[in-house]
Design an enzyme around this catalytic site. Structure first.
Site, short mmCIF file in Angstrom:
data_model
loop_
_atom_site.label_atom_id
_atom_site.label_comp_id
_atom_site.label_asym_id
_atom_site.label_seq_id
_atom_site.Cartn_x
_atom_site.Cartn_y
_atom_site.Cartn_z
CB CYS A 1 -0.90 0.04 1.22
SG CYS A 1 -2.24 -1.13 1.09
CG ASP B 1 1.00 4.50 4.00
OD1 ASP B 1 0.33 3.47 3.93
OD2 ASP B 1 0.53 5.65 3.82
CB CYS C 1 4.88 10.18 1.93
SG CYS C 1 3.36 10.22 2.87
CB CYS D 1 -0.19 10.27 7.19
SG CYS D 1 0.35 10.03 5.50
#
Lengths: 388, 277
Positions: free
Chosen positions: B35, B37, B62, B106
């Site tokens: 995916c 992350d 990221c 995130c």
């Protein structure tokens, strides 16, 4: 901090000579080339001069060049023209690794009822000619295959494919947006029917492109209105940008052979240096058949956006095929089509050079990037044993 | 280019609490490399006071994923487990001075890792997947997760759900489904009961299964005859392979491909089509 711009497949700087040529047409010479008075009408001659320069870069006749607003418009126009010109033909061939300007346009047409074959590529990003030969039929209206891939730089055998298309009586279009000005193109020897190029990829401004249409090819306009471009593309000419595109093509043609060698040496220096200093690094794409300015590398177990933003701290500009940079949450369709493993796809970085790059700039990247990769790998829960 | 705040940049360039804790009292792991992350959170907890005395992380992802992880560890250090359990993704984003909308997932990942770690500490076995019906197959997101994140963050559009959970950000085929869930939550109008879809393999599970079968069952057999196979791509029910070594040009090639297809149909699903790339 000085910018080190290694993202020239995204866009390029406007060459100073190009800008100088353009400026008068953004100030004092604002006329309309279609006007009957001399003030406007004389701009017509400048547009025709630019047309000749663009034609010259690819070995075409001036009347075979249509100015457009961008590479995407050129691509859309070419494909639409082919299907409109052969309304009984309902099949299109393209590849899975095209630029969205072709890929998504073909997907759009497939929703409108066209049958579209998306040719696959192997792990080096190369086409399978047998698959192409099996796909082409009498029902095929157009084959649209890019000259070179924007992400990997891999060059397709356009000569061979366009020759087969021609023999089968099928129109052939190539998106040469990344190719024009980077390697020699000569349509007198290359049997393509249509070819797209874009200004801002070769040091002209954004907002101008061109479509080459071989003399005698059936053509149907995409943007409909006035009689500009011999009724092939309506809309008042973007004179300044057209003049800029002409100048940029002239410049690109002047030193093309020297530049190919210069860029290839710089690119190889960067690529070889990084392969040597970064463990678990790889090159994505066929290294033998590639644009001289492009390298697409993967640094496994690290994420591309993180690499880019660390580089950005030093003014170094590149791009990535990772999901986080695409805005779509999915990683590069090109690298996926090549079967690049997910560990590598998210850590892919593309460096694309231009004649304005220097050896010092490359050295700076070689000096900084290995440390960045190492640091990010130490953050990562994957592949920590591989920090070298 | 994302518009990151200075706090995000600071926590990305100089993340706090990076690394592993030896003999941790709790570990929470979420996400995966496919995916794009993943976050592994380690906690050291004082058993007497129930206080988190140390927190460390490892993140693949990221800039905002790294910054969110760093922020999370800073936030929870010194908290009791009960206090930490109340941390929301919003707290993480706020600590960073906000995240771009498209990157809110995130912060959600941070919250999920914390939950997993607390569950691990309390000895609860965290279910492999959150309970509920799988909605987004590309990113393995269930209706339960969508509901929860939508309610906690007052999300009303599909786009927002994608920003916060990634659901709908892949092939996009679940967008209608997400819309229906949102309508149901915010009672814009009552919806007829949807039939419960039987549980299927997620895309990731399916790809992993096919790879596994090819490696373990098919490849050794071909190799025994001097041949080989390469898996090129999996797209929906299409499995693209290439025959290698002695299989190249083998007159029995079609039979081999048919055999591979039968095997995958038997072990994965009925609708699999094997093609050569």
């Amino acid at each position: 901090m000085k910018t080190i711009y290694l993202d020239n497949n995204a866009t390029t700087n406007i060459a100073p000579e190009v800008l100088d040529e353009m400026l008068p047409y953004l100030s004092e010479f604002y006329g309309n080339p279609s006007s009957m008075h001399i003030f406007g009408g004389r701009l017509h001659r400048k547009v025709e001069e630019a047309r000749a320069k663009v034609a010259n870069l690819i070995g075409a006749l001036p009347e075979e060049i249509i100015f457009t607003s961008c590479g995407t418009e050129s691509d859309n126009t070419a494909i639409m023209s082919a299907v409109e010109s052969f309304p009984h033909k309902r099949h299109i061939i393209t590849t899975r690794v095209e630029h969205p300007a072709v890929l998504n346009f073909c997907k759009h047409l497939s929703r409108k009822g066209y049958r579209v074959t998306f040719l696959s590529v192997d792990s080096l990003g190369r086409l399978n000619m047998d698959e192409f030969m099996n796909a082409i039929t009498d029902d095929t209206a157009v084959v649209s295959i890019m000259y070179a891939n924007n992400e990997t730089g891999v060059i397709f055998p356009i000569n061979e494919i366009s020759a087969v298309s021609g023999e089968r009586g099928v129109l052939f279009h190539t998106d040469a947006v990344q190719t024009a000005g980077k390697i020699p193109i000569d349509v007198r020897k290359l049997p393509v029917d249509m070819l797209s190029l874009s200004g801002h990829k070769l040091h002209a401004p954004k907002g101008v492109g061109a479509l080459y249409v071989r003399k005698g090819t059936r053509f149907y306009p995409y943007i409909i209105g006035g009689h500009q471009e011999r009724s092939r593309r309506a809309g008042t000419e973007n004179v300044a940008s057209i003049v800029g595109l002409g100048k940029a093509c002239e410049l690109a043609g002047e030193n093309l052979y020297e530049e190919v060698t210069y860029l290839k040496n710089l690119r190889d220096r960067l690529e070889d240096g990084l392969l040597k200093t970064c463990p678990d690094a790889r090159v994505n794409g066929d290294r033998e058949h590639r644009l001289p300015n492009t390298t697409n590398m993967s640094f496994e177990y690290v994420e591309g956006e993180a690499i880019l933003l660390r580089l950005d701290e030093y003014g170094i500009c590149a791009s990535s095929g990772s999901a986080c940079t695409s805005g779509s949450l999915e990683p590069s369709h090109v690298l996926r089509a090549m079967g690049v493993p997910f560990t590598a796809i998210h850590g892919s970085i593309r460096f694309s050079l231009s004649r304005y790059n220097t050896e010092e700039e490359i050295n700076r990247v070689l000096e900084l990037l290995p440390g960045i990769i190492k640091e990010l790998r130490q953050l990562s829960p994957f592949g920590r044993q591989k920090t070298g | 280019m994302w518009e990151y705040t200075d706090r995000v940049k600071e926590h990305f360039l100089h993340p706090k609490n990076v690394g592993e804790i030896e003999n941790p009292d709790a570990v929470g792991e979420v996400g995966n490399i496919v995916c794009g992350d993943a976050l592994k959170l380690f906690l050291k907890i004082d058993k007497k006071t129930n206080r988190i005395i140390d927190a460390k992380f490892q993140t693949f992802g990221c800039a905002s994923a790294i910054a969110s992880s760093s922020a999370l560890t800073e936030l929870i250090k010194g908290m009791t487990v009960e206090e930490a359990a109340k941390i929301t993704n919003h707290d993480i984003a706020e600590y960073l001075g906000g995240l771009p909308e498209q990157k809110m997932h995130c912060s959600v990942m941070g919250r999920e890792a914390l939950e997993a770690a607390i569950a691990n500490y309390l000895g609860q076995i965290k279910p492999v997947e959150e309970a509920g019906r799988l909605v987004c197959k590309c990113f393995e997101v269930t209706d339960e997760k969508i509901r929860r994140v939508a309610i906690e963050n007052h999300l009303t559009t599909v786009e927002e759900i994608t920003n916060y959970t990634k659901a709908g950000g892949g092939c996009g085929s679940c967008k209608e489904d997400i819309e229906a869930i949102l309508k149901e939550i915010w009672s814009i109008k009552a919806l007829p009961e949807k039939p419960v879809v039987p549980r299927e393999l997620t895309n990731l599970q399916r790809i992993a299964l096919i790879q596994d079968i090819i490696e373990r069952e098919i490849r050794p057999r071909l190799q025994a005859d001097g041949g080989d196979i390469e898996l090129i791509d999996i797209e929906g029910n299409r499995v693209v392979i290439a025959l290698r070594a002695l299989c190249v040009g083998c007159p029995m090639g079609d039979v081999t491909i048919k055999g591979i297809q039968d095997k995958l149909r038997e072990l994965v699903s009925e609708d699999i089509v094997v093609e050569t790339g």
